[in-house]
Design an enzyme around this catalytic site. Structure first.
Site, PDB file in Angstrom:
ATOM      1  N   SER A 159       7.428   4.366   9.074  1.00 30.83           N
ATOM      2  CA  SER A 159       7.125   4.078  10.472  1.00 30.83           C
ATOM      3  C   SER A 159       8.191   4.698  11.376  1.00 30.83           C
ATOM      4  O   SER A 159       8.403   5.913  11.345  1.00 30.83           O
ATOM      5  CB  SER A 159       6.997   2.564  10.659  1.00 30.83           C
ATOM      6  OG  SER A 159       6.507   2.243  11.936  1.00 30.83           O
ATOM      7  N   GLU A 269      -1.435   2.529  11.790  1.00 29.82           N
ATOM      8  CA  GLU A 269      -1.611   3.532  10.742  1.00 29.82           C
ATOM      9  C   GLU A 269      -2.499   4.671  11.222  1.00 29.82           C
ATOM     10  O   GLU A 269      -2.271   5.838  10.875  1.00 29.82           O
ATOM     11  CB  GLU A 269      -2.181   2.895   9.475  1.00 29.82           C
ATOM     12  CG  GLU A 269      -2.025   3.757   8.242  1.00 29.82           C
ATOM     13  CD  GLU A 269      -0.585   3.944   7.807  1.00 29.82           C
ATOM     14  OE1 GLU A 269      -0.343   4.787   6.923  1.00 29.82           O
ATOM     15  OE2 GLU A 269       0.318   3.261   8.341  1.00 29.82           O
ATOM     16  N   HIS A 300      -0.738  -0.231   8.012  1.00 29.58           N
ATOM     17  CA  HIS A 300       0.686  -0.037   8.262  1.00 29.58           C
ATOM     18  C   HIS A 300       1.458  -1.205   7.653  1.00 29.58           C
ATOM     19  O   HIS A 300       1.991  -2.071   8.366  1.00 29.58           O
ATOM     20  CB  HIS A 300       0.893   0.024   9.784  1.00 29.58           C
ATOM     21  CG  HIS A 300       2.055   0.853  10.226  1.00 29.58           C
ATOM     22  ND1 HIS A 300       2.121   2.215  10.057  1.00 29.58           N
ATOM     23  CD2 HIS A 300       3.219   0.500  10.847  1.00 29.58           C
ATOM     24  CE1 HIS A 300       3.248   2.674  10.571  1.00 29.58           C
ATOM     25  NE2 HIS A 300       3.938   1.643  11.047  1.00 29.58           N
TER      26      HIS A 300
END
Length: 592
Positions: A159, A269, A300
């Site tokens: 991330s 995501e 994510h």
């Protein structure tokens, strides 16, 4: 379909990135806590950030077997919601076990919530973020000088950390040979991205993106955009991965196929996929090779990043110049008997190797040591960390002579060694106790006595020939002339006020003794400290005052307890007591 997802970005010439903040003072280590023999937390004083920064190290597989070797390092960066107490890679994935058989040292910075691991323009929300300077300028020399690191580095992140892995590699030439982004946001200036980053930073801790890189049209945004910096990644081994945001095997399902209740994870995501595709398109334009893995599903979330760490490892290993797999090893003899009865040790990581006085072998979750006299015993976990902190088989403890054992209070554990023992509790950590201090502690009942557990190592007293070790119930002081004795409570407070063993009192010479009216006293080389609830704690020096007080019956006599220290008066000294005073002039004492 993929092309339709790619966001537009300007084709402007990549700006020359601003250099990290220069610092003059080197970083120093403030504190070290060993969690096992190869998992250690260090707190680094960062001159750039003006604060201690925790870094977790997962030391290389051959750390113990090759004590003079140095190892490449792999930085593992956290995500937007990084915490100040632990790395998400440790808390949320199997990174500790994964790296146990890898011959690199994994470097996991702790903290940096919403920081993008960059040098911010301004402080915000109580943080002075200068992460780029810390990671690329302050930390590497410290790792190389004190933690056996080479200058061969890789960097990977998830991330926010994936974004940083790419721009840190690009902005700092020759810093990393390998860079990996797992679900990173690999354009920061594409349409809507500054606004998305701003909202994400507000949600993750209330941080202001303008304090980081200024307003969206500031050059700082482009200077941290992997797309604009892509040409600076030539020659590096690159790995980029992302899911699609659709529900995968690690996501909670719903009535709608491919959709998970984790809408936030789906959206992030999807954004990662779009920005990663932008970045990969730029790499293709520049003819820069990269490994690209777009999973058909996945949100994510941590399980997918754990998967990507494992999937990218062979490429990272090749770039860092280490084997991807551990060498073959076998277990035999007495050590095999120990492992058969202690399955928790896991697979062997090394063969047997010699240590002073015996042999050792490393396993996934600990080490086993063997001596002909004591046999084979495992050392692991926090006690294994304490053993490593005490220099292991090369240190003062020697080799283990018994296994780790729970203590009767249900709180602590201990393990005996040739020259002392290690004691551990969750509150105190693992501490070594040996020699005269161990003997006196044992005489008082070990952890079941008034001293309770040790809270620090034995250390030499700096100006006198002796040592001191802190316990929950007060420290033990030792000198060759006086032996080992404990000082506690308000008497310890008075001893500290006067300068401990460096004062005229010197070292303690006897244990604390109860007196009348709930009073107590401790004897020292140069005098005594007396305490009672009504009089407080005061020191009486050996000599005329002590002699006169003795002749008057000490605290049981007409003077009672002291209520002051000795102080100067014209022509001499005086000390006050509950019911009088003693004055000394010309070495003659007067009681009044």
């Amino acid at each position: 379909m993929a092309a339709a997802l790619v966001l537009p970005f300007a084709a402007a010439q990549a700006p020359a990135p601003a250099q990290p903040t220069a610092t003059t003072a080197p970083a120093t280590i403030r504190n070290i806590v060993w969690h096992s023999d190869r998992h250690v937390a260090i707190w680094v004083n960062s001159p750039a950030m003006g604060a201690p920064i925790q870094v977790r190290l997962l030391l290389a597989r051959d750390w113990n077997t090759a004590p003079n070797a140095k190892f490449p390092v792999l930085y593992m960066l956290d995500g937007l919601r990084a915490t100040d107490d632990n790395s998400g890679w440790i808390a949320e994935t199997g990174a500790v076990d994964f790296f146990a058989d890898k011959n690199v040292t994994a470097v996991l910075p702790v903290g940096g919530q919403a920081s993008f691991y960059s040098d911010w323009l301004e402080s915000d929300n109580g943080k002075n973020y200068k992460w780029e300077t810390f990671l690329t300028k302050e930390l590497p020399p410290l790792l190389e000088s004190q933690w056996r690191a080479t200058g061969t580095r890789g960097i990977a992140g998830l991330s926010m950390g994936g974004t940083a892995a790419m721009f840190l590699s690009a902005r700092n030439s020759d810093f990393a040979k390998f860079a990996a982004s797992y679900s990173g946001f690999l354009t920061t200036t594409s349409t809507g991205m500054p606004q998305a980053i701003r909202l994400a930073m507000i949600d993750a801790g209330g941080f202001d993106a303008a304090a980081m890189w200024g307003p969206p049209d500031s050059p700082q945004w482009e200077e941290h955009d992997p797309v604009y910096l892509a040409d600076r990644l030539k020659g590096q081994s690159l790995y980029i991965s992302s899911g699609t945001g659709a529900s995968g095997k690690h996501d909670e399902g719903s009535e709608i196929p491919g959709v998970t209740p984790n809408m936030f994870g789906m959206g992030l995501e999807t954004l990662s996929l779009i920005t990663s595709q932008n970045f990969v398109s730029k790499l293709h334009e520049l003819r820069i090779p990269a490994t690209v893995k777009y999973r058909s599903a996945g949100t994510h979330t941590w399980p997918y990043w754990d998967f990507e760490l494992r999937q990218s490892w062979p490429q990272a290993a090749a770039a860092l110049g280490v084997p991807a797999a551990k060498p073959e090893c076998a277990v035999g003899g007495a050590i095999a008997g120990v492992t058969a009865g202690n399955g928790w040790l896991g697979d062997c990581l090394t063969g047997e190797y010699r240590v002073p006085g015996g042999v050792a072998q490393d396993f996934l979750h600990g080490r086993v040591f063997f001596t002909p006299e004591a046999g084979a015993h495992p050392v692991a976990g926090r006690i294994g960390g304490g053993y490593q902190a005490a220099a292991g088989p090369h240190g003062a403890l020697g080799l283990p002579i018994g296994g780790e054992t729970p203590l009767p209070d249900g709180r602590g554990r201990y393990q005996p060694f040739q020259h002392g023992s290690l004691y551990w509790t969750p509150e105190t950590g693992a501490q070594m106790v040996g020699g005269a201090i161990l003997a006196e502690w044992g005489r008082q009942g070990y952890e079941g006595g008034p001293a309770k557990y040790p809270v620090g190592p034995e250390v030499r007293t700096p100006h006198r020939d002796g040592a001191v070790q802190s316990f929950e119930g007060g420290p033990f002081y030792f000198s060759p002339a006086t032996g080992a004795h404990r000082v506690e409570g308000l008497i310890l407070g008075k001893y500290a006020e006067l300068g401990f063993e460096n004062s005229w009192l010197g070292f303690p010479v006897a244990p604390e003794v109860p007196l009348k009216d709930f009073g107590r006293y401790s004897g020292f080389e140069g005098g005594n400290i007396y305490w009672s609830p009504l009089s407080g704690a005061w020191a009486v020096r050996n000599g005329p005052v002590m002699d006169a007080w003795r002749d008057a019956g000490f605290e049981n006599g007409r003077l009672g307890f002291p209520i002051s220290d000795e102080f100067a008066v014209p022509g001499g000294v005086q000390q006050n007591f509950q019911h009088g005073a003693i004055t000394v002039r010309d070495n003659r004492a007067e009681v009044r």
